[in-house]
Design a protein around this motif. Structure first.
Motif, PDB file in Angstrom:
ATOM      1  N   GLY A   1       1.090  -1.229  -0.228  1.00 17.08           N
ATOM      2  CA  GLY A   1       0.107   0.119  -0.209  1.00 17.08           C
ATOM      3  C   GLY A   1       0.490   1.208   0.063  1.00 17.08           C
ATOM      4  N   TYR A   2       2.086   1.265   0.650  1.00 21.30           N
ATOM      5  CA  TYR A   2       2.948   2.101   0.702  1.00 21.30           C
ATOM      6  C   TYR A   2       3.356   2.662  -0.681  1.00 21.30           C
ATOM      7  CZ  TYR A   2       6.093   5.772   2.808  1.00 21.30           C
ATOM      8  OH  TYR A   2       7.651   6.503   3.120  1.00 21.30           O
ATOM      9  N   ASP A   3       3.766   1.252  -1.257  1.00 17.40           N
ATOM     10  CA  ASP A   3       4.876   1.676  -2.591  1.00 17.40           C
ATOM     11  C   ASP A   3       4.105   1.839  -3.333  1.00 17.40           C
ATOM     12  OD1 ASP A   3       6.726   0.827  -1.556  1.00 17.40           O
ATOM     13  OD2 ASP A   3       6.190  -1.194  -2.048  1.00 17.40           O
ATOM     14  N   ASN A   4       2.179   2.360  -3.536  1.00 19.89           N
ATOM     15  CA  ASN A   4       1.193   2.351  -4.918  1.00 19.89           C
ATOM     16  C   ASN A   4       0.382   3.725  -3.320  1.00 19.89           C
ATOM     17  OD1 ASN A   4      -0.250   2.408  -6.447  1.00 19.89           O
ATOM     18  ND2 ASN A   4      -1.496   0.164  -6.330  1.00 19.89           N
ATOM     19  N   PRO A   5       0.755   4.588  -3.736  1.00 13.96           N
ATOM     20  CA  PRO A   5      -0.593   5.947  -2.644  1.00 13.96           C
ATOM     21  C   PRO A   5      -1.332   6.156  -3.575  1.00 13.96           C
ATOM     22  CG  PRO A   5       1.687   7.379  -3.212  1.00 13.96           C
ATOM     23  CD  PRO A   5       1.690   5.234  -3.089  1.00 13.96           C
ATOM     24  N   VAL A   6      -2.826   6.230  -3.072  1.00 10.92           N
ATOM     25  CA  VAL A   6      -3.821   6.979  -4.245  1.00 10.92           C
ATOM     26  C   VAL A   6      -5.252   7.485  -3.700  1.00 10.92           C
ATOM     27  CG1 VAL A   6      -3.830   4.828  -6.193  1.00 10.92           C
ATOM     28  CG2 VAL A   6      -4.948   4.531  -4.066  1.00 10.92           C
ATOM     29  N   PHE A   7      -5.254   9.020  -3.845  1.00 11.22           N
ATOM     30  CA  PHE A   7      -6.262   9.777  -3.913  1.00 11.22           C
ATOM     31  C   PHE A   7      -7.351   9.303  -4.261  1.00 11.22           C
ATOM     32  CE2 PHE A   7      -3.223  12.944  -4.619  1.00 11.22           C
ATOM     33  CZ  PHE A   7      -3.060  13.816  -3.599  1.00 11.22           C
ATOM     34  N   VAL A   8      -8.187   9.019  -3.759  1.00 12.63           N
ATOM     35  CA  VAL A   8     -10.232   8.888  -4.203  1.00 12.63           C
ATOM     36  C   VAL A   8     -10.162   9.261  -5.565  1.00 12.63           C
ATOM     37  CG1 VAL A   8     -11.427   9.031  -2.061  1.00 12.63           C
ATOM     38  CG2 VAL A   8     -10.425  11.020  -3.693  1.00 12.63           C
ATOM     39  N   GLU A   9      -9.661  10.336  -6.103  1.00 11.58           N
ATOM     40  CA  GLU A   9      -9.667  10.555  -7.897  1.00 11.58           C
ATOM     41  C   GLU A   9      -8.913   9.705  -8.672  1.00 11.58           C
ATOM     42  OE1 GLU A   9      -8.969  14.913  -4.992  1.00 11.58           O
ATOM     43  OE2 GLU A   9      -8.556  13.045  -5.316  1.00 11.58           O
ATOM     44  N   ASP A  10      -7.802   9.255  -8.171  1.00 10.38           N
ATOM     45  CA  ASP A  10      -7.218   8.537  -8.648  1.00 10.38           C
ATOM     46  C   ASP A  10      -7.233   6.909  -8.927  1.00 10.38           C
ATOM     47  OD1 ASP A  10      -4.748  10.030  -8.590  1.00 10.38           O
ATOM     48  OD2 ASP A  10      -4.159   9.126  -6.534  1.00 10.38           O
ATOM     49  N   MET A  11      -8.491   6.600  -7.618  1.00  6.31           N
ATOM     50  CA  MET A  11      -9.351   5.115  -7.248  1.00  6.31           C
ATOM     51  C   MET A  11     -10.075   5.407  -8.243  1.00  6.31           C
ATOM     52  SD  MET A  11      -9.239   3.940  -3.648  1.00  6.31           S
ATOM     53  CE  MET A  11      -9.191   5.788  -3.058  1.00  6.31           C
ATOM     54  N   ALA A  12     -11.094   6.765  -8.426  1.00  6.28           N
ATOM     55  CA  ALA A  12     -12.440   6.487 -10.001  1.00  6.28           C
ATOM     56  C   ALA A  12     -11.780   6.790 -11.239  1.00  6.28           C
ATOM     57  CB  ALA A  12     -12.601   7.857  -9.228  1.00  6.28           C
ATOM     58  N   ARG A  13     -10.450   7.532 -11.007  1.00 10.72           N
ATOM     59  CA  ARG A  13     -10.069   7.232 -12.632  1.00 10.72           C
ATOM     60  C   ARG A  13      -9.573   5.891 -12.748  1.00 10.72           C
ATOM     61  NH1 ARG A  13      -7.531  13.501 -11.752  1.00 10.72           N
ATOM     62  NH2 ARG A  13      -9.332  14.092 -12.690  1.00 10.72           N
TER      63      ARG A  13
ATOM     64  N   ASP B   1     -13.169   6.828   3.821  1.00  7.13           N
ATOM     65  CA  ASP B   1     -13.341   7.562   5.471  1.00  7.13           C
ATOM     66  C   ASP B   1     -12.453   7.847   5.896  1.00  7.13           C
ATOM     67  OD1 ASP B   1     -14.693   7.640   8.024  1.00  7.13           O
ATOM     68  OD2 ASP B   1     -14.646   5.546   8.658  1.00  7.13           O
ATOM     69  N   GLU B   2     -11.554   9.053   6.758  1.00  6.04           N
ATOM     70  CA  GLU B   2     -10.337   9.324   6.293  1.00  6.04           C
ATOM     71  C   GLU B   2     -10.302   9.384   7.876  1.00  6.04           C
ATOM     72  OE1 GLU B   2      -8.573  12.216   4.368  1.00  6.04           O
ATOM     73  OE2 GLU B   2      -9.722  10.459   2.892  1.00  6.04           O
ATOM     74  N   SER B   3      -8.598   9.241   7.440  1.00  9.13           N
ATOM     75  CA  SER B   3      -7.963   8.349   9.079  1.00  9.13           C
ATOM     76  C   SER B   3      -7.811   9.922  10.183  1.00  9.13           C
ATOM     77  CB  SER B   3      -7.129   7.515   9.081  1.00  9.13           C
ATOM     78  OG  SER B   3      -5.736   7.642   8.273  1.00  9.13           O
ATOM     79  N   ILE B   4      -7.497  11.235   9.625  1.00  7.42           N
ATOM     80  CA  ILE B   4      -6.485  12.320  10.036  1.00  7.42           C
ATOM     81  C   ILE B   4      -7.866  13.914   9.780  1.00  7.42           C
ATOM     82  CG2 ILE B   4      -4.337  11.733   9.523  1.00  7.42           C
ATOM     83  CD1 ILE B   4      -4.084  13.671   7.340  1.00  7.42           C
ATOM     84  N   HIS B   5      -8.444  13.338   9.427  1.00  8.01           N
ATOM     85  CA  HIS B   5      -9.665  14.039   8.943  1.00  8.01           C
ATOM     86  C   HIS B   5     -11.042  13.501   9.723  1.00  8.01           C
ATOM     87  CE1 HIS B   5      -6.713  16.404   6.057  1.00  8.01           C
ATOM     88  NE2 HIS B   5      -6.472  14.984   5.297  1.00  8.01           N
ATOM     89  N   ASN B   6     -11.926  15.108  10.672  1.00  2.00           N
ATOM     90  CA  ASN B   6     -13.458  14.838  10.655  1.00  2.00           C
ATOM     91  C   ASN B   6     -14.453  14.319   9.513  1.00  2.00           C
ATOM     92  OD1 ASN B   6     -13.152  17.484  10.025  1.00  2.00           O
ATOM     93  ND2 ASN B   6     -13.998  17.691  11.946  1.00  2.00           N
ATOM     94  N   HIS B   7     -14.141  14.237   8.039  1.00  3.33           N
ATOM     95  CA  HIS B   7     -15.189  14.261   6.714  1.00  3.33           C
ATOM     96  C   HIS B   7     -14.379  13.286   5.987  1.00  3.33           C
ATOM     97  CE1 HIS B   7     -11.323  17.078   5.040  1.00  3.33           C
ATOM     98  NE2 HIS B   7     -11.685  16.262   4.614  1.00  3.33           N
ATOM     99  N   ALA B   8     -15.640  12.528   5.062  1.00  8.53           N
ATOM    100  CA  ALA B   8     -14.730  11.944   4.612  1.00  8.53           C
ATOM    101  C   ALA B   8     -14.941  12.097   3.268  1.00  8.53           C
ATOM    102  CB  ALA B   8     -16.112  10.927   3.733  1.00  8.53           C
ATOM    103  N   ALA B   9     -13.945  11.531   2.467  1.00  3.73           N
ATOM    104  CA  ALA B   9     -13.455  12.499   0.557  1.00  3.73           C
ATOM    105  C   ALA B   9     -14.210  11.151  -0.116  1.00  3.73           C
ATOM    106  CB  ALA B   9     -11.747  12.019   0.708  1.00  3.73           C
ATOM    107  N   TYR B  10     -14.702  12.296  -1.274  1.00  2.00           N
ATOM    108  CA  TYR B  10     -14.984  11.490  -2.179  1.00  2.00           C
ATOM    109  C   TYR B  10     -14.654  12.237  -3.759  1.00  2.00           C
ATOM    110  CZ  TYR B  10     -19.496  14.090  -3.914  1.00  2.00           C
ATOM    111  OH  TYR B  10     -20.061  15.597  -3.699  1.00  2.00           O
TER     112      TYR B  10
END
Length: 266
Positions: free
Chosen positions: A210-222, A244-253
Motif C-alpha cells: 500500500g505504501y508503494d502504491n498511494p492513491v487519492f479518491v480521484e486516482d481510484m475513480a480514474r 473514511d479519512e483517518s486524520i480528518h473529521n470528514h470523508a472524501a469522495y
C-alpha cells in the motif's frame, strides 16, 4: 367455492401506474460466483410491474411465486429469465426486479495463502420490456488507500484509511459479466485490497504494498474508469469512491456519473 378476483376487475379512472409491486422482502437465495460455486445469501428484494389503466390491481402473490421458482439459480442468464418470467406471469409491458445482498468470495492471503471469505455488498437490477431486457450490476468493495500527499510531505510513514469503491455497470448484450470481475477491478484500483485473514507476513506485505502504491479518491475513480472503458463486456458504468479519512473529521469522495464503455454500440 369460487372466490372473486378483485384485482382483475376493471378500473374506470383512466390512470396507468408506472410501478406496482412489493419491496423490503427478505428472501434466501443461491447466487453463482466466478469461482465455480453457489453461495447462500439473503437478499432484500423489490419487484414491480407497470399496471394498465383498465386493471384495478396486480396479483402480489405472483411476485413471490416467481422469486421462489428462481431462488436457487441466480446468475446472469437466469436473472434475465426471472424478470421475463415475472413480466409474462403478470401480463404487463414492463417488469423490474432488484436484489440486494451480501456476496462472499474465498480469498487467499497474499503471502501465506491462508484462505478466508471476504464480504462485498452487491445488487442486481433486471428489467424486461416487450422487446428487450437488461441488467445492472452493483458492487461496493472495501479497499485500503494510502495518501500520496501524506507520503510526499512526511519524514516517516503516511496516513491510510478504509475506503469503498462502488461500481454500477450495465453489461453489453449477451456479455458474460458478473460481480467478480467488477470486484477485481475495484481492488486493483486501490492501494491494497482488504482481507478477512492476514498472518504477520501477509500484514507486512499489505502495509508495504500500500505504501508503494498511494492513491487519492480521484486516482481510484480514474483507475476504475480506465479499466472499465477498455472492457468490451461493459456498455456503460458509474463509479463512486469514498474514503473514511483517518486524520480528518470528514470523508472524501469522487464520482464519475454514467459513462460509455467499449461495449457500447458505435
Amino acid at each position: 367455492m369460487i372466490l372473486p378476483d378483485v384485482q382483475a376487475t376493471p378500473d374506470e379512472r383512466g390512470v396507468a401506474l408506472d410501478e406496482v409491486g412489493i419491496e423490503e422482502l427478505r428472501y434466501p437465495l443461491l447466487v453463482a460466483d466466478g469461482q465455480g460455486a453457489k453461495r447462500e445469501t439473503v437478499a432484500t428484494v423489490s419487484m414491480s410491474v407497470t399496471l394498465d389503466a383498465r386493471v384495478k390491481g396486480a396479483h402480489l402473490s405472483r411476485f413471490v411465486e416467481v422469486l421462489h421458482a428462481w431462488r436457487d439459480q441466480l446468475a446472469p442468464d437466469t436473472a434475465l429469465g426471472l424478470v421475463e418470467d415475472l413480466r409474462g406471469r403478470m401480463g404487463t409491458g414492463r417488469a423490474q426486479v432488484r436484489l440486494q445482498f451480501p456476496y462472499f468470495l474465498e480469498r487467499p492471503a497474499p503471502v501465506t495463502g491462508a484462505r478466508s471469505f471476504s464480504e462485498y455488498g452487491c445488487a442486481l437490477a433486471a428489467t424486461a420490456t416487450t422487446d428487450s431486457a437488461w441488467l445492472e450490476l452493483t458492487v461496493r468493495v472495501p479497499v485500503t488507500s494510502v495518501c500520496p500527499c501524506s507520503k510526499a510531505i512526511s519524514d516517516r510513514g503516511a496516513h491510510n484509511q478504509r475506503g469503498y469503491i462502488t461500481i454500477t455497470a450495465r453489461p453489453a448484450t449477451d456479455a458474460d459479466l458478473w460481480f467478480d470481475e467488477l470486484i477485481d477491478v475495484a481492488e486493483a484500483s486501490a492501494s491494497s485490497p482488504v482481507y478477512a485473514l492476514l498472518k504477520r507476513p501477509d500484514e507486512r506485505h499489505v502495509t508495504m504494498a500500500g505504501y508503494d502504491n498511494p492513491v487519492f479518491v480521484e486516482d481510484m475513480a480514474r483507475n476504475v474508469a480506465v479499466a472499465l472503458r477498455a472492457d468490451p463486456r461493459i456498455a456503460s458504468f458509474r463509479v463512486r469512491v469514498m474514503n473514511d479519512e483517518s486524520i480528518h473529521n470528514h470523508a472524501a469522495y469522487a464520482l464519475l456519473g454514467w459513462a460509455a464503455a467499449a461495449g457500447s454500440p458505435a
